[in-house]
Design an enzyme around this catalytic site. Structure first.
Site, PDB file in Angstrom:
ATOM      1  CB  SER A   1      -8.082   3.693   2.574  1.00  0.00           C
ATOM      2  OG  SER A   1      -7.288   3.105   3.574  1.00  0.00           O
TER       3      SER A   1
ATOM      4  CB  SER B   1      -8.386   0.883   5.588  1.00  0.00           C
ATOM      5  OG  SER B   1      -9.092   2.090   5.525  1.00  0.00           O
TER       6      SER B   1
ATOM      7  CE  LYS C   1      -3.984   2.021   2.457  1.00  0.00           C
ATOM      8  NZ  LYS C   1      -4.849   1.929   3.658  1.00  0.00           N
TER       9      LYS C   1
END
Ligand code: ZN
Lengths: 485, 491
Positions: free
Chosen positions: B155, B179, B80
């Protein structure tokens, strides 16, 4: 006597003498090429986290204990949020409603009187970097750009806040001197005001003498020396007095001490109307200090200036005034005690240090650590006077040379042939000469003017370049004049 | 043999260790797949092909010499873009950091490098991890490999989409309010949010410091356990990192659930669940009972306030954490300002997207003098009550289960204009972050062809037990569906 009484509280920041910074491993010492003592943590790069320096906690606890504070078994850190380019994260990690130390006090002596100043709190926080505005004036206004040096960013700071217990600029200065001396004795800070490792702001208000109600206060900043502190406060008292006398009201504001113009001027209040939005720092865990830790710090507390003063009075029979001067810094006290340990008479050593040595330091703007004379050399010189090898007067000139050259008294005396003449035979001829050359003075003496003899002693000293033993000369003269030979 | 890019990490590892395939072959398979589907899915902000090839070559060389190449060697991973990677652009999905090159590796990245990390790219995300759909990325939205008209969740949507689409075998995500779990759920994957403090946050660009955790997104529970074991453990650079030994998560698998006390918090299964989600949940609970677990209703009475408390605490911390993005030292700076304040203002106006600005303003307001007690102070009290609710529940139950999200993946653009409905999609996951406990999401069925996630919540540091339960259920559920992003629909 003024119709007003000043009420003064101080807020002091001292950089702690840790080897690394408060939340990272960077070198915390003063200096270095700009930004050479930085890392991702103290530069506030994305993703970094703070780790508390245990040494900073030990030093803070040491000072808090010396200031008779209660040590909080549980304290936490907050974030103080505001934007400023010298603050890499745009928040400062600081203690807020749960500081490390609270409720202390300090006894201070000024002008032979002792007074007590309450210590509201002692807490830990991190220092900021330094902004240099690139313009002719060096001020932000009109500067083309600014440069940032983050070498000091993240250096541990202690904030010490006093109760408004101080009444005069002299007391404020004496308090700061005592606090500085304590920090030096504890070895928690270098206390160099010119390097910014010790800083002091003052809150000051006036009230009618005898009143207990507080007046409107101003905060005075930018006082970079003890002298500046004293002068700024004296100025501010006078200024506020003028405002009140003319029927006006003091504005609650922050004022800047301008040491060149000798005035305080108001800072634009808008710049300081921050809402700091304090909240607990989520990246740190609470600081838990158990009893064993506090006891272990307490056990290592060295002798403090007040204790040292008492000991100097008791052990060496020094007057209170001498003891105060000799403990005004740790180095001063250490020098003194080393000289006494090397065999100097305690009172004589004190006199030399408070007299000639202090005058020399003042004139040169030097610290005692920078003087080339060692305590043992001072002791050596005092011993020469005691033994009668040199006179007190010669000693002064010898000491001056010692301060300049760093050589020992023995060396200087031998080289310059300054040994005191205590040999009667040697002095006899000179005394005879002086009597012969000063017939009228001799006449005065014989008529009963006893004081005339000191003039004659002076003449003998002059002829011997001060080397004659004055007591012996005096005796010889009296014997000759009374004996009539 | 299956296509290499579609295999589990543990399968690839055993092939690689037996030298039946090379790391270069595995990587080629994944890179080819990226060429094939990335244009449609858009999982990555940066593809790090060159770095990945070097890592794969190093893994092959080490194995050729008979050395241990490391537990992550040669198994392509998506990271990420909120985790700092030295010398590799780390944007946090923001214009503010569009060209930012970190000078250091996040602790988790460093640990994986020591295990032979083969990173194929930095995955797309909602800007600064604020969002539930990856539509808040400043660059482009990522699409759900199961249905390209839908969001992958957020996210960590890029991480999840990459793994689901075969563009990576496993991934790192971060979870502040769901997330990791919600995108894992939307993409038919296993995602675990560890106990707060189990995994280092050093180098994770902070959104809300007291809630953030890094964790694994993987294709099955075994991969998830394997990756967690590489991430977990004390880090002296993170003061909130917990001390203590990390248990062997792989060894915990296969233990079964007989006698396990399972609670279903009634507050998390009330209204708002789609029929498919409810069905999948009930099916999973039935399987648990069949395997010998005792399932009954639980209650977390203060959960109604969780969302409100979260949307004060998280923005408050974010408003402070994001203050450093000011144009002074790194990242975007808008030139031409007359003075410093204008430079701050113009830089932040241009650098942050609308959701980030919204949360900075919310947080700034909540911390303001005069409002602090009413908002932040009150939210912290609610947080304490929620922690106590969970403690109470865990006195009766070994684990709690709920849907991960009340709905499967929603359509792109469906909630963008309505932040509140977007916030509500995290209603089941947020309480876990407030309480600091671990939770794992596993796929438990399909709702009109879209995967549904089951959330299993556990006690603090009870990850081994969570993984054991998740593994048992995974075997019973036999969830075998796979997306086909090349065609754009699930199959
Ligand atoms: Zn540093």
């Amino acid at each position: 006597m003024s119709a007003y009484e000043a009420v003064i509280g101080l807020e002091i920041h001292a950089e702690l003498k840790t080897s690394s910074k408060m939340f990272c491993a960077c070198d915390a010492s003063f200096g270095g090429e700009p930004n050479s003592r930085t890392c991702p943590v103290c530069l506030g790069l994305p993703g970094v986290l703070p780790v508390l320096n245990r040494q900073a906690v030990v030093l803070a606890t040491r000072l808090a204990l010396a200031l008779n504070c209660e040590i909080a078994p549980h304290s936490i850190f907050h974030r103080k949020n505001y934007f400023y380019p010298d603050m890499p994260k745009n928040f400062q990690i600081s203690q807020y409603d749960l500081p490390l130390g609270v409720g202390g006090h300090l006894e201070v002596e000024a002008d032979g009187e002792s007074f007590r100043v309450g210590i509201t709190r002692v807490h830990l926080e991190e220092d900021t970097g330094k902004t240099v505005h690139v313009s002719e004036s060096g001020r932000i206004h009109g500067s083309e750009y600014s440069l940032e040096d983050f070498n000091r960013a993240g250096v541990p700071l202690l904030e010490i806040v006093t109760e408004p217990d101080i009444r005069t600029p002299e007391q404020a200065r004496a308090f700061m001197q005592e606090l500085k001396s304590i920090m030096e004795h504890l070895e928690v800070s270098d206390c160099r005001m010119e390097e910014g490792s010790l800083r002091c702001d003052a809150n000051i208000s006036l009230r009618p003498a005898g009143s207990t109600k507080l007046g409107v206060k101003t905060e005075v900043k930018n006082m970079n020396s003890f002298r500046a502190l004293q002068r700024a406060l004296a100025y501010e008292i006078e200024r506020q007095e003028g405002v009140l006398e003319s029927g006006g009201e003091v504005n609650q504001e922050t004022r800047h001490w301008d040491a060149d113009a000798n005035v305080t001027t108001p800072l634009r209040t808008k710049e300081y109307a921050y809402d700091y939005r304090y909240f607990p720092e989520p990246d740190l865990v609470p600081l838990e200090l158990d009893r064993e830790f506090i006891a272990s710090v307490e056990a290592t507390l060295p002798e403090l200036p007040a204790q040292r003063r008492r000991r100097l009075r008791e052990d060496y029979g020094l007057p209170a005034h001498d003891a105060v001067i000799l403990t005004s810094s740790k180095a001063m006290g250490d020098f003194y005690e080393a000289a006494v340990a090397a065999g100097a008479d305690p009172k004589a050593a004190s006199n030399w240090m408070m007299g000639e040595l202090s005058a020399y330091l003042n004139a040169k703007g030097m610290e005692i650590e920078e003087v080339p004379v060692s305590p043992a050399q001072l002791a050596g010189m005092i011993k020469l006077v005691e033994k009668g090898t040199i006179s007190g007067k010669i000693a002064k000139s010898v000491f001056e040379e010692m301060l300049e050259s760093g050589r020992s008294a023995e060396e200087i005396v031998a080289e310059r042939g300054l040994t005191q003449i205590s040999d009667e035979g040697e002095l006899d001829a000179v005394v005879g000469e002086v009597i012969k050359e000063n017939a009228s003075v001799v006449e005065d003496f014989r008529k009963g003017k006893e004081k005339a003899v000191s003039f004659l002693v002076g003449q003998v000293m002059r002829k011997t370049q001060g080397r004659a033993n004055p007591q012996l000369v005096n005796d010889l003269l009296l014997r000759k004049l009374r004996g009539g030979d | 043999m299956d296509k290499l890019y579609a295999m589990k990490a543990w399968e690839l590892k055993s092939l690689l260790e037996r030298r039946e395939v090379s790391a270069a072959e595995v990587l080629d398979s994944v890179l080819d797949r990226i060429v094939e589907v990335e244009g449609k899915v858009r999982s990555y902000i940066t593809v790090t092909e060159e770095e990945a090839r070097k890592a794969a070559a190093a893994a092959d060389a080490a194995r050729a010499r008979g050395e241990d190449a490391g537990a992550a060697a040669g198994v392509p991973m998506a990271v990420k873009d909120v985790l700092c990677t030295r010398g590799v652009r780390t944007t946090c999905g923001s214009r503010m950091l569009e060209n930012y090159l970190p000078v250091y590796d996040a602790t988790v990245v460093g640990r994986l490098r020591a295990e032979g990390l083969t990173m194929v790219g930095k995955a797309n995300m909602d800007e600064f991890a604020m969002g539930s759909s990856t539509e808040n990325s400043a660059f482009f939205p990522t699409r759900n490999p199961w249905d390209l008209g839908r969001v992958p969740g957020g996210s960590s949507g890029g991480s999840a989409a990459a793994v689901a689409a075969g563009e990576a075998v496993w991934a790192l995500g971060s979870d502040t309010g769901g997330s990791i779990r919600q995108p894992a759920s939307f993409c038919g994957l296993v995602g675990l949010k560890p106990t707060y403090g189990l995994v280092s946050r050093y180098g994770l660009v902070a959104f809300a410091s007291s809630l953030d955790q890094v964790g694994p997104i993987a294709r099955d529970v075994r991969d998830c356990a394997l990756l967690l074991s590489l991430l977990a453990g004390h880090d002296p650079l993170d003061s909130t990192s917990l001390p203590g030994e990390v248990p062997d998560y792989l060894a915990a698998l296969g233990g079964g659930v007989r006698g396990l006390k399972v609670g279903v918090p009634r507050e998390l299964v009330q209204e708002g669940l789609t029929a498919g989600v409810r069905e999948s949940l009930e099916n999973a609970l039935r399987l648990l009972e069949e395997m010998g677990a005792e399932v009954s209703e639980a209650s977390l009475p203060n959960l109604d306030y969780a969302l409100s408390a979260y949307y004060i605490i998280a923005p408050a911390e974010a408003s402070s954490n994001l203050a450093r993005f000011d144009g002074v030292r790194y990242g975007l700076r808008v030139e031409g300002a007359a003075d410093m304040l204008e430079m701050y203002g113009r830089t932040r106006a241009a650098g942050f997207g609308p959701e980030v600005k919204r949360r900075i303003m919310l947080g700034t307001y909540a911390l303001s003098a005069g409002y602090y007690e009413a908002y932040y102070g009150q939210a912290q009290k609610v947080r304490t009550l929620i922690i106590m609710d969970f403690e109470e529940a865990f006195r009766r139950f070994d684990v709690l289960v709920s849907p991960t999200s009340p709905t499967p993946a929603f359509g792109l653009g469906e909630k963008v204009e309505d932040p509140l409905s977007m916030y509500l999609s995290d209603v089941c996951t947020i309480p876990v972050n407030l309480a600091g406990i671990p939770a794992v999401s596993i796929p438990c069925g399909l709702d009109e062809g879209l995967p549904v996630g089951l959330q299993i919540m556990g006690k603090v540091l009870d990850e081994a037990n969570l993984l054991r339960v998740a593994h048992a259920l995974e075997e019973a559920l036999e969830f075998r569906a796979e997306p086909d992003p090349a065609r754009g629909v699930g199959r």
